[in-house]
Design an enzyme around this catalytic site. Structure first.
Site, mmCIF file in Angstrom:
data_model
loop_
_atom_site.group_PDB
_atom_site.id
_atom_site.type_symbol
_atom_site.label_atom_id
_atom_site.label_comp_id
_atom_site.label_asym_id
_atom_site.label_seq_id
_atom_site.Cartn_x
_atom_site.Cartn_y
_atom_site.Cartn_z
ATOM 1 N N THR A 321 -6.671 -2.109 -9.786
ATOM 2 C CA THR A 321 -6.196 -0.727 -9.623
ATOM 3 C C THR A 321 -5.218 -0.614 -8.452
ATOM 4 O O THR A 321 -5.095 -1.536 -7.635
ATOM 5 C CB THR A 321 -7.367 0.242 -9.359
ATOM 6 O OG1 THR A 321 -7.954 -0.115 -8.099
ATOM 7 C CG2 THR A 321 -8.419 0.163 -10.451
ATOM 8 N N CYS A 322 -4.592 0.571 -8.331
ATOM 9 C CA CYS A 322 -3.567 0.732 -7.297
ATOM 10 C C CYS A 322 -4.163 1.021 -5.919
ATOM 11 O O CYS A 322 -3.422 1.181 -4.955
ATOM 12 C CB CYS A 322 -2.614 1.842 -7.701
ATOM 13 S SG CYS A 322 -3.449 3.399 -7.896
ATOM 14 N N ASP A 323 -5.478 1.088 -5.801
ATOM 15 C CA ASP A 323 -6.106 1.454 -4.540
ATOM 16 C C ASP A 323 -6.379 0.214 -3.683
ATOM 17 O O ASP A 323 -6.980 -0.758 -4.158
ATOM 18 C CB ASP A 323 -7.433 2.169 -4.859
ATOM 19 C CG ASP A 323 -8.097 2.734 -3.624
ATOM 20 O OD1 ASP A 323 -7.614 2.474 -2.512
ATOM 21 O OD2 ASP A 323 -9.120 3.434 -3.784
#
Ligand SMILES: Cc1ncc(COP(=O)(O)O)c(C=O)c1O
Length: 371
Positions: A321-323
């Site tokens: 994910t982008c986190d």
């Protein structure tokens, strides 16, 4: 036969792709049977929340297991597996009226409560329900505390049972859950002792309790060894035999049954060199099957499938994910990996896919039953 042998895993990935969670029914059977052997006079209510896959429920049903349900959808799932209502117990201490109605409509009439407010919700159904009072015993030896949020103060137990009696509600017994992934059995034995005191005091008042539910919490090995299940249950059995010989005893295991039965295969989607270390980006992460690292405080073993070289260097393993929070292992020794290499985590059956999200629309990892 090694159920999760490397060449078998390779074949499963060739057929289904990665990431994939491989579920073994045979290991579900083995875990159920070894717990049954370790706790011979105890009825096992599998806690569906740990791993609600239908194949797990069906396998356990064939073995004669009972089931611990907490929500309307867990009830519906049990029903879809043709599990009889009298094999189920509703263990969520806090419910809406509509939840009680849903359980009753489906024939489930054994419920847990832990406050007066919850007790009062049963007044309209007093002729249909049987209750178990959950007491809270906190364990410093449990990795996951389950008594902070639920469970009456043990000293208030007798008053709560008196209150139920005054309201015309039938209390059948006591339950507790001393926390999940317990590393020592002694909190169970202390709790069993205290429950005996409550049973005796109630008996003096003419209230005869006949069920004791010792909850879940039985440990499995992740990256650290734990007590063997026979050794773990030994002191519990002795206390039950001494203090509760003529009672119905229940347990509610989730992790012990489902944990070892599933392994995860992920592939390396990308790699980078940052902050002087190799970073690997996998196609599953903390928002997915590794969610148990956050919610369940579990640390899953990780190894490279068919590693090409043995020299290991400190590396970082991240989810897709982008986190930036989505880092699964911040400092782990791994050989140099290439995009497409496969990694395997074991003991991924409990509190993994059941707590996964599809954040970023990375879909939840498929579960494939392998036997
Ligand atoms: C009420 C209840 N019963 C049983 C379980 C299963 O516990 P474990 O997986 O530690 O055996 C849980 C876990 O959250 C629970 O809340």
């Amino acid at each position: 036969m090694d159920i999760f042998a490397e060449d078998r895993i390779q074949d499963i990935v060739a057929e289904h792709g990665a990431p994939v969670l491989m579920l073994s029914r045979e290991i579900i059977r083995q875990q159920y049977q070894s717990l049954q052997k370790a706790l011979p006079n105890v009825d096992i209510y599998y806690a569906i929340k740990a791993q609600p896959e239908l194949a797990v429920l069906e396998t356990l049903k064939e073995l004669g297991s009972y089931f611990d349900v907490c929500t309307n959808l867990e009830i519906d799932l049990a029903k879809s597996a043709n599990i009889a209502a009298d094999q189920c117990m509703h263990t969520h201490p806090v419910k809406k009226d509509t939840d009680i109605q849903h359980a009753l409509k489906n024939g489930i009439n054994l419920f847990v409560f832990d406050t007066i407010s919850e007790l009062e919700k049963f007044i309209p159904y007093k002729d249909q329900v049987e209750l178990v009072l959950r007491l809270g015993f906190r364990s410093k030896d449990a990795i996951v505390d389950l008594s902070r949020k639920f469970g009456a103060q043990p000293e208030t137990g007798i008053a709560l049972i008196d209150k139920a009696n005054d309201l015309g509600l039938k209390v059948r017994g006591l339950s507790f859950h001393v926390g999940s992934q317990n590393l020592s059995p002694y909190i169970y034995t202390d709790a069993i002792h205290f429950c005996r005191h409550v049973f005796d005091e109630c008996s003096k008042k003419g209230i005869h309790l006949d069920i004791l539910d010792i909850g879940g919490g039985f440990p499995i090995a992740y990256t650290e060894r734990v007590l063997d299940i026979d050794e773990f249950c030994g002191p519990i059995n002795e206390h039950l035999a001494d203090l509760f010989a003529d009672h119905r005893i229940i347990c509610e295991p989730g992790r012990y049954i489902a944990g070892p039965a599933m392994q995860l295969v992920t592939s390396v989607m990308g790699k980078a060199h940052r902050q002087h270390r190799n970073w690997y980006y996998l196609d599953d992460g903390l928002y997915g099957s590794y969610s148990g690292k956050v919610f369940d405080h579990a640390d899953y073993p990780l190894h490279v499938l068919n590693a090409r070289n043995n020299e290991e260097i400190p590396s970082v393993v991240a989810g897709p994910t982008c986190d930036s929070f989505d880092v699964i292992y911040d400092n782990i020794l791994l050989p140099d990996l290439e995009v497409g290499d496969l990694l395997v985590s074991s003991a991924m059956g409990a509190y993994t896919s059941s707590t996964a999200t599809d954040f970023n629309f990375f879909p939840k990892t498929q579960i494939i039953v392998i036997d």
